[in-house]
Motif scaffolding. Structure first.
Motif, PDB file in Angstrom:
ATOM      1  N   THR A   4       1.225  -1.115   0.472  1.00 52.81           N
ATOM      2  CA  THR A   4       0.367   0.110   0.097  1.00 52.81           C
ATOM      3  C   THR A   4       1.314   0.739  -0.256  1.00 52.81           C
ATOM      4  O   THR A   4       1.877   0.793   0.175  1.00 52.81           O
ATOM      5  CB  THR A   4      -0.977   0.293   1.440  1.00 52.81           C
ATOM      6  N   ARG A   5       0.286   1.975   0.061  1.00 50.61           N
ATOM      7  CA  ARG A   5       0.813   3.617  -0.656  1.00 50.61           C
ATOM      8  C   ARG A   5       1.814   3.868   0.865  1.00 50.61           C
ATOM      9  O   ARG A   5       2.955   4.217   1.301  1.00 50.61           O
ATOM     10  CB  ARG A   5       0.183   4.861  -0.313  1.00 50.61           C
ATOM     11  N   LYS A   6       1.123   2.747   1.823  1.00 52.92           N
ATOM     12  CA  LYS A   6       2.064   3.106   3.927  1.00 52.92           C
ATOM     13  C   LYS A   6       2.766   2.694   3.584  1.00 52.92           C
ATOM     14  O   LYS A   6       4.052   3.023   3.930  1.00 52.92           O
ATOM     15  CB  LYS A   6       0.352   2.997   4.784  1.00 52.92           C
ATOM     16  N   ASP A   7       2.596   1.333   3.318  1.00 52.91           N
ATOM     17  CA  ASP A   7       4.225   0.762   3.248  1.00 52.91           C
ATOM     18  C   ASP A   7       5.334   0.918   2.489  1.00 52.91           C
ATOM     19  O   ASP A   7       6.382   1.573   3.076  1.00 52.91           O
ATOM     20  CB  ASP A   7       3.826  -1.328   2.784  1.00 52.91           C
ATOM     21  N   VAL A   8       5.184   2.069   1.059  1.00 48.22           N
ATOM     22  CA  VAL A   8       6.259   2.736  -0.141  1.00 48.22           C
ATOM     23  C   VAL A   8       6.638   3.217   1.509  1.00 48.22           C
ATOM     24  O   VAL A   8       7.860   3.975   1.576  1.00 48.22           O
ATOM     25  CB  VAL A   8       5.247   2.779  -0.971  1.00 48.22           C
ATOM     26  N   VAL A   9       5.914   4.659   1.820  1.00 47.52           N
ATOM     27  CA  VAL A   9       6.201   5.421   2.979  1.00 47.52           C
ATOM     28  C   VAL A   9       7.047   5.137   4.390  1.00 47.52           C
ATOM     29  O   VAL A   9       7.890   5.310   4.326  1.00 47.52           O
ATOM     30  CB  VAL A   9       5.334   6.146   3.068  1.00 47.52           C
ATOM     31  N   LEU A  12      10.414   3.853   1.906  1.00 46.10           N
ATOM     32  CA  LEU A  12      11.524   4.513   1.271  1.00 46.10           C
ATOM     33  C   LEU A  12      11.105   6.347   2.404  1.00 46.10           C
ATOM     34  O   LEU A  12      12.006   6.833   1.508  1.00 46.10           O
ATOM     35  CB  LEU A  12      11.349   4.958   0.647  1.00 46.10           C
ATOM     36  N   GLY A  13       9.869   6.264   2.616  1.00 41.86           N
ATOM     37  CA  GLY A  13      10.101   7.443   3.188  1.00 41.86           C
ATOM     38  C   GLY A  13       9.397   8.740   2.219  1.00 41.86           C
ATOM     39  O   GLY A  13       8.686   8.351   1.596  1.00 41.86           O
ATOM     40  N   ARG A  14       9.512  10.167   1.679  1.00 37.43           N
ATOM     41  CA  ARG A  14       8.787  10.797   1.167  1.00 37.43           C
ATOM     42  C   ARG A  14       9.413  10.197  -0.268  1.00 37.43           C
ATOM     43  O   ARG A  14      10.574  11.207  -0.405  1.00 37.43           O
ATOM     44  CB  ARG A  14       9.138  12.272   1.859  1.00 37.43           C
ATOM     45  N   VAL A  15       8.472  10.098  -0.985  1.00 39.10           N
ATOM     46  CA  VAL A  15       9.195   9.943  -2.206  1.00 39.10           C
ATOM     47  C   VAL A  15       6.990  10.536  -3.283  1.00 39.10           C
ATOM     48  O   VAL A  15       6.322  10.672  -2.374  1.00 39.10           O
ATOM     49  CB  VAL A  15       8.937   8.488  -2.358  1.00 39.10           C
ATOM     50  N   ILE A  24       4.409   0.049  -6.585  1.00 38.00           N
ATOM     51  CA  ILE A  24       2.493  -0.614  -5.980  1.00 38.00           C
ATOM     52  C   ILE A  24       1.969  -1.459  -7.181  1.00 38.00           C
ATOM     53  O   ILE A  24       1.669  -2.397  -6.855  1.00 38.00           O
ATOM     54  CB  ILE A  24       1.219   0.381  -5.602  1.00 38.00           C
ATOM     55  N   LEU A  25       2.521  -0.672  -8.376  1.00 39.45           N
ATOM     56  CA  LEU A  25       2.321  -1.502 -10.000  1.00 39.45           C
ATOM     57  C   LEU A  25       2.936  -3.258  -9.934  1.00 39.45           C
ATOM     58  O   LEU A  25       2.827  -3.500 -10.690  1.00 39.45           O
ATOM     59  CB  LEU A  25       2.284  -0.747 -10.918  1.00 39.45           C
ATOM     60  N   LEU A  30       5.893  -6.390   0.662  1.00 39.67           N
ATOM     61  CA  LEU A  30       6.715  -5.000   1.685  1.00 39.67           C
ATOM     62  C   LEU A  30       8.180  -5.727   1.704  1.00 39.67           C
ATOM     63  O   LEU A  30       9.083  -4.961   1.380  1.00 39.67           O
ATOM     64  CB  LEU A  30       5.877  -5.314   2.876  1.00 39.67           C
ATOM     65  N   ALA A  31       7.706  -7.460   2.131  1.00 39.04           N
ATOM     66  CA  ALA A  31       9.282  -7.823   2.316  1.00 39.04           C
ATOM     67  C   ALA A  31      10.171  -7.634   1.689  1.00 39.04           C
ATOM     68  O   ALA A  31      11.654  -7.590   1.439  1.00 39.04           O
ATOM     69  CB  ALA A  31       8.889  -9.080   2.332  1.00 39.04           C
TER      70      ALA A  31
END
Length: 81
Positions: A4-9, A12-15, A24-25, A30-31
């Motif tokens: 999810t967006r939350k996972d990515v952030v 990676l922090g702010r992207v 996501i695509l 997440l792992a």
């Protein structure tokens, strides 16, 4: 499970939104994103530890998050132009 967006952030922090969507695509987990981050930005040299090379999904994530050659290398790429 797809990220999810939350996972990515969380990794990676702010992207920017385009980078988040691109990650996501890939339908990576997440792992897998965490592993890709460790390959690119981790202090440990994974190859020196005898770890196997990353699989194709992690390698695709590495390509997306690795800084460009002319970037300062302080964090994930902020999108592609």
């Amino acid at each position: 499970m797809t990220m999810t967006r939350k996972d990515v952030v969380s990794v990676l922090g702010r992207v920017d939104d385009a980078m988040i969507a691109e990650l996501i695509l890939t339908e990576a987990s997440l792992a897998e994103l965490k592993e890709a981050w460790a390959w690119v930005f981790g202090d440990d040299a994974f190859m020196g530890e005898g770890r196997p090379l990353p699989g194709s999904q992690v390698a695709a994530l590495i390509d997306l998050i690795a800084p460009d050659e002319d970037d300062d290398g302080d964090g994930p790429a902020q999108g592609r132009s």
